[in-house]
Every structure is written in structure tokens, then in C-alpha cells.
Design an enzyme around this catalytic site. Sequence first.
Site, PDB file in Angstrom:
ATOM      1  N   GLY A  90       0.821  -1.223   0.000  1.00  0.00           N
ATOM      2  CA  GLY A  90       0.000   0.000   0.000  1.00  0.00           C
ATOM      3  C   GLY A  90       0.842   1.255   0.000  1.00  0.00           C
ATOM      4  N   ARG A  93       4.079   5.852   1.845  1.00  0.00           N
ATOM      5  CA  ARG A  93       4.682   7.196   1.929  1.00  0.00           C
ATOM      6  C   ARG A  93       4.216   8.062   0.764  1.00  0.00           C
ATOM      7  NH1 ARG A  93      10.634   6.889  -0.327  1.00  0.00           N
ATOM      8  NH2 ARG A  93      10.495   5.044  -1.596  1.00  0.00           N
ATOM      9  N   LYS A 113       4.331  11.915  -3.288  1.00  0.00           N
ATOM     10  CA  LYS A 113       5.227  10.888  -2.740  1.00  0.00           C
ATOM     11  C   LYS A 113       6.161  11.518  -1.712  1.00  0.00           C
ATOM     12  CE  LYS A 113       7.952   7.059  -4.650  1.00  0.00           C
ATOM     13  NZ  LYS A 113       8.344   6.398  -5.889  1.00  0.00           N
ATOM     14  N   ASP A 125       9.253   5.698   7.555  1.00  0.00           N
ATOM     15  CA  ASP A 125       8.952   7.025   8.102  1.00  0.00           C
ATOM     16  C   ASP A 125       7.991   7.816   7.220  1.00  0.00           C
ATOM     17  OD1 ASP A 125      10.541   7.555   5.947  1.00  0.00           O
ATOM     18  OD2 ASP A 125      12.208   8.426   7.075  1.00  0.00           O
ATOM     19  N   GLY A 126       7.594   7.240   6.104  1.00  0.00           N
ATOM     20  CA  GLY A 126       6.647   7.925   5.230  1.00  0.00           C
ATOM     21  C   GLY A 126       7.268   9.022   4.379  1.00  0.00           C
ATOM     22  N   ARG A 176       3.510  13.376  -8.512  1.00  0.00           N
ATOM     23  CA  ARG A 176       3.497  12.482  -9.666  1.00  0.00           C
ATOM     24  C   ARG A 176       2.114  12.486 -10.289  1.00  0.00           C
ATOM     25  NH1 ARG A 176       5.373   6.477  -8.209  1.00  0.00           N
ATOM     26  NH2 ARG A 176       3.581   6.587  -6.836  1.00  0.00           N
ATOM     27  N   ARG A 183      -1.807  -1.059  -9.709  1.00  0.00           N
ATOM     28  CA  ARG A 183      -0.659  -1.950  -9.929  1.00  0.00           C
ATOM     29  C   ARG A 183      -1.121  -3.390 -10.061  1.00  0.00           C
ATOM     30  NH1 ARG A 183       3.325   1.174  -6.930  1.00  0.00           N
ATOM     31  NH2 ARG A 183       2.349   3.213  -6.676  1.00  0.00           N
ATOM     32  N   ASP A 252       4.298  -5.008  -7.361  1.00  0.00           N
ATOM     33  CA  ASP A 252       3.676  -3.767  -6.880  1.00  0.00           C
ATOM     34  C   ASP A 252       4.226  -2.551  -7.619  1.00  0.00           C
ATOM     35  OD1 ASP A 252       5.863  -4.886  -5.196  1.00  0.00           O
ATOM     36  OD2 ASP A 252       5.913  -2.870  -4.379  1.00  0.00           O
ATOM     37  N   ASN A 253       5.263  -2.756  -8.415  1.00  0.00           N
ATOM     38  CA  ASN A 253       5.795  -1.645  -9.209  1.00  0.00           C
ATOM     39  C   ASN A 253       5.434  -1.798 -10.684  1.00  0.00           C
ATOM     40  OD1 ASN A 253       6.935  -0.572  -6.914  1.00  0.00           O
ATOM     41  ND2 ASN A 253       8.934  -1.512  -7.248  1.00  0.00           N
TER      42      ASN A 253
HETATM   43  P1  AMP Z   1       9.056   0.991  -3.099  1.00  0.00           P
HETATM   44  O1  AMP Z   1      10.279   0.148  -2.909  1.00  0.00           O
HETATM   45  O2  AMP Z   1       9.316   2.466  -2.992  1.00  0.00           O
HETATM   46  O3  AMP Z   1       8.292   0.607  -4.320  1.00  0.00           O
HETATM   47  O4  AMP Z   1       8.145   0.676  -1.838  1.00  0.00           O
HETATM   48  C1  AMP Z   1       7.673  -0.588  -1.483  1.00  0.00           C
HETATM   49  C2  AMP Z   1       6.693  -0.448  -0.332  1.00  0.00           C
HETATM   50  O5  AMP Z   1       7.342   0.107   0.799  1.00  0.00           O
HETATM   51  C3  AMP Z   1       5.529   0.477  -0.623  1.00  0.00           C
HETATM   52  O6  AMP Z   1       4.406  -0.033   0.047  1.00  0.00           O
HETATM   53  C4  AMP Z   1       5.977   1.785  -0.042  1.00  0.00           C
HETATM   54  O7  AMP Z   1       4.886   2.600   0.304  1.00  0.00           O
HETATM   55  C5  AMP Z   1       6.734   1.323   1.190  1.00  0.00           C
HETATM   56  N1  AMP Z   1       7.778   2.289   1.577  1.00  0.00           N
HETATM   57  C6  AMP Z   1       8.965   2.513   0.966  1.00  0.00           C
HETATM   58  N2  AMP Z   1       9.665   3.464   1.610  1.00  0.00           N
HETATM   59  C7  AMP Z   1       8.908   3.859   2.650  1.00  0.00           C
HETATM   60  C8  AMP Z   1       9.070   4.823   3.706  1.00  0.00           C
HETATM   61  N3  AMP Z   1      10.168   5.567   3.801  1.00  0.00           N
HETATM   62  N4  AMP Z   1       8.071   4.941   4.596  1.00  0.00           N
HETATM   63  C9  AMP Z   1       6.973   4.195   4.513  1.00  0.00           C
HETATM   64  N5  AMP Z   1       6.751   3.273   3.568  1.00  0.00           N
HETATM   65  C10 AMP Z   1       7.700   3.104   2.640  1.00  0.00           C
HETATM   66 MG    MG Z   2       6.809   0.768  -5.257  1.00  0.00          MG
END
Ligand code: AMP
Ligand code: MG
Length: 488
Positions: A90, A93, A113, A125-126, A176, A183, A252-253
Amino acid sequence: MPSLEQLRFDNTYARLPAGFSVRVLPSPFQDAHLVSVSPQALRLLGLETSEARRPEFVEAFGGLRPLPGMEPMATVYAGHQFGVYVPRLGDGRALLLGEAVTPSGERWEVNLKGSGHTPFSRMGDGRAVLRSTVREYLCSEAMYGLGIPTTRALCIIGGREQVFREEVETGAMLVRLAPSHVRFGTFEYFHYTEQHEHVATLADYVLARHFPHLEGAKDRYARFFAEVVERTAQLVAQWQAVGFAHGVLNTDNMSILGLTLDYGPFGFLDDFEPGFICNHSDDFGRYAFDKQPRIALWNLACLGEALLSLISEEEAQTALQAFSPSFASHFLARMREKLGLRESRPEDRELLETLFAKMADARADYTRFFRRLGRFDTSEGARNELLRDQFLDMEGIDAWAAAYRTRLLAEGSVDAERRLRMDRINPKYVLRNYLAQTAITRAQEGDFREVDRLLEVLSRPFDEQPEHEASAAPPPAWGKHLSVSCSS
Ligand code: AMP
Ligand code: MG
């Protein structure tokens, strides 16, 4: 052109059942400021450049004062990460601020984002760091310039908030834009939680908005899946032809619309190295450059699985079987264009494979090689030094050049005309890692001019831009094997 306040929102995703998203307010930076804005992306929303200079722009898109009609929410999804199913990911962040409807009736989801904690943040940390934000911003707009389907980037919003990764870094947010951020993993979430009625709800939603020609058809879900397979095959063929490695092809990407989505540790090839691994954290090379077609198919199989409440096993298999031939034909067509060939002939595949082997041996610079090939001289006895320069095995490349010349002459190719055609397909400028890194280093020092300059250069990647010639150069020694990790 409308002003910011006249932007209209109609948030269709927010109308889906409660389990699809959670309402969350962004946690804005207190000292938010505009770092950079893409004039082209602004125009997508029908906004004039001057609108971005107003303080209200940063307040609205940085989450401080959402525009009337925005309904910020975090959407739920799941996904296979490095082959392992993770049941709940989900927007951890990011937030979907709303769906803008432009004066011409186009719809763009506005996604922020780095906007702070959500119920999906898990241990995170979002936030997002300036480094990864600059990379996604530049690459989204660069991909668009290259004609490759992608989410778009409207702007970067900066703040002084510090973010902790391997070291302390500056935080930033990216706005974005995409017609949809759904996805493969969104479907997987509802499938594996056995909410099959929601798999159907999501499919109907996506069909109504993005595949309207399928609506009402009895076999609409099977055809939908077949179209996602086709779009993905086309997308990956374009990545392979331009030399782009995504780096984290988790389900998910993967965009349901066949867009390049979620830029992380991506990389463009400098040296031609088929097994190039751009993601430092990818120990086994699961997402190596030359594995992308296979991984895309693997991901599509996951999506097919998640649709099994809507389509039969046989329909899923039939659609999946179309992937490899479709990818191969799109890729070959694209490479023919890169070679300047107008006709399709049986010997083309071998011509290409021989070339790839020689380029890999010589570690020729991928982008520069094809750009220079556009200057190939077919006249009798021409030495084509520009080509030979890049190879140590002169005899080998001379033999290939002779075969290439014969092939060109066989279709009556005219040098000057072919060069123009090739320059429209072989970019001069791509977002090489070292270019991004230079812009990031300056941005971290508070100087954003290099970000703006690269944005501008990469928006016209096929044009000769003599004043920016240096940005077409292969990496200097320090920029050759920069390590880029998943941390962002
Ligand atoms: P990503 O690798 O950016 O595609 O992220 C994979 C998952 O991890 C997604 O659900 C993102 O929302 C979550 N995520 C990545 N970085 C953070 C972060 N700094 N804080 C919270 N969730 C994160
Ligand atoms: Mg992602």
C-alpha cells in the site's frame, strides 16, 4: 487557462468501496518550497507556468492546503517482492491527493510521494529523500521525452526536514501524475485476501476508465488481461531498446496501464553489458537488464493468477503465451529502426545478434554507439572511423560493417535521409547515472539549477544541443559504477 483554484477534481478512486483506500491527511513540510517544476507536466493539468510560482501552488501540491475537491487517501495493494509474496504493502509514503479533470476532459491522478505516515507505512517514516526524488523526477520526464510510457512528474517540493537512511539526508516530496496508479499488486491484494467481489470491482473500474472498448463484451476480463500482457510486452521492448533497467520489478511496481512506474535504483546502460545490475541490493541479479523480459512475464503470470476468479486458467495461459512472441517482434521492430532499416528481412536478427556480441565484447557505450551509427557512410571504401573507434577488434567490426552496408544498400538506403530517421530514434541524451548524481550533489547543497538544466536537455533527447554536448558524454571514471540501492 484555468488558475489553480479552478482545477476541478472528481476522485473516482475515492468512490470505490471502503477497503480500497484509507483517508489520510498529508504531513506537509513546514518550510515547503518549490525546488523544480516541469513546464510540460504543468500543461497536462492545463496550468500556466506562472501558476507554479504562486505560494498557493506549493501549499496545494505539498499537502499544506489541499485544493477544494481533493480527497487525500492512501491506497492498498500487495505484491511479490523479489519473488516473495508480501500480503500488504500500500501507499506507505505517498497519497493520492485527488483526480484532476482538465479543461479538455483528461483525467490525471495527482499523487504526492514522501507525504508522511499512513496506515501502510509499516516500519518506514513515510518520507522520501531528495536524492531519490530528483532521480524519479528527472527520469519520468526523460522517459516521456524518449516516447516511453511512464508516469509523469509535476514538481519537487523541498523542505529542511531531515530523513534518516544510511546517513542523514534532506527530505523532499515528488508530485506524480498518472491516469491511474493501479498496480498488478492491487489485484493481488484483493485476490489473496479472497475478496473476489473486489477483484471484479477493481477490474470493472479499470475497464470503464481505461479499456472502455472492452465494456459489455462477454469475454471482457480475458481480453483485458490479454491487453495488459500486450502493453507490458511493448513497454519492456522499449526499455530493452533504449537500454533502461528498472531495478525493482516487483509486481507492486508494475502498472496495469503498462507505464514505467516507481523509479528507484534504475539505470541506463553506459557500457553495453547485458547482465547489468543497476540495483546494488539485487544480490542475485533477479532484475538484471537482460532478465527484464522474463521477469515481466513472471509478473504477468502473478497478475493472471490474481484474476482467476474472473478468467479461466486456459484464458490466462493463452494470454501469457502471447507475451514472448509479442515482445520479440516489438523489440526487433524497434532495433530495426535503431539500425535505420526500413524493411524487414530474415537476416536482420543475425545482423543484430552479431552486433550485440561485438558491443558486449568491446563494452561499447550503448547510447553513443547507436547515435554514431546514424552517421554511417555507405559509400565505397568509406572507413567509418567513428564506428571503428569504439572497438579494439577492428577486423570484427569491419566485417560487421560490411554486412551492415550490404543490408542497407539492398534496401536502397540513402545516408542523409537515414541519418535523420535514426536521429529520431537513437537519443543523444539519456539520464546516465553520473548526470543524475551531479544534479543530486548540487541539489543537496541547495543549488537546483542542474536539475532544471537536465530536465530541459532530457525533454529533447533526440535534438543536437551543442551547448549541452558534455551531457552526452559517457561517464567519467568516478561515474561508471555508482552504487544505487533500494533505499529512497
Ligand atoms: P518501493 O520500494 O518504494 O516501491 O516501496 C515498497 C513499499 O514500501 C511500498 O508499500 C511503499 O509505500 C513502502 N515504503 C517505501 N519506503 C517507505 C518509507 N520511507 N516509509 C513508509 N513506507 C515506505
Ligand atoms: Mg513501489
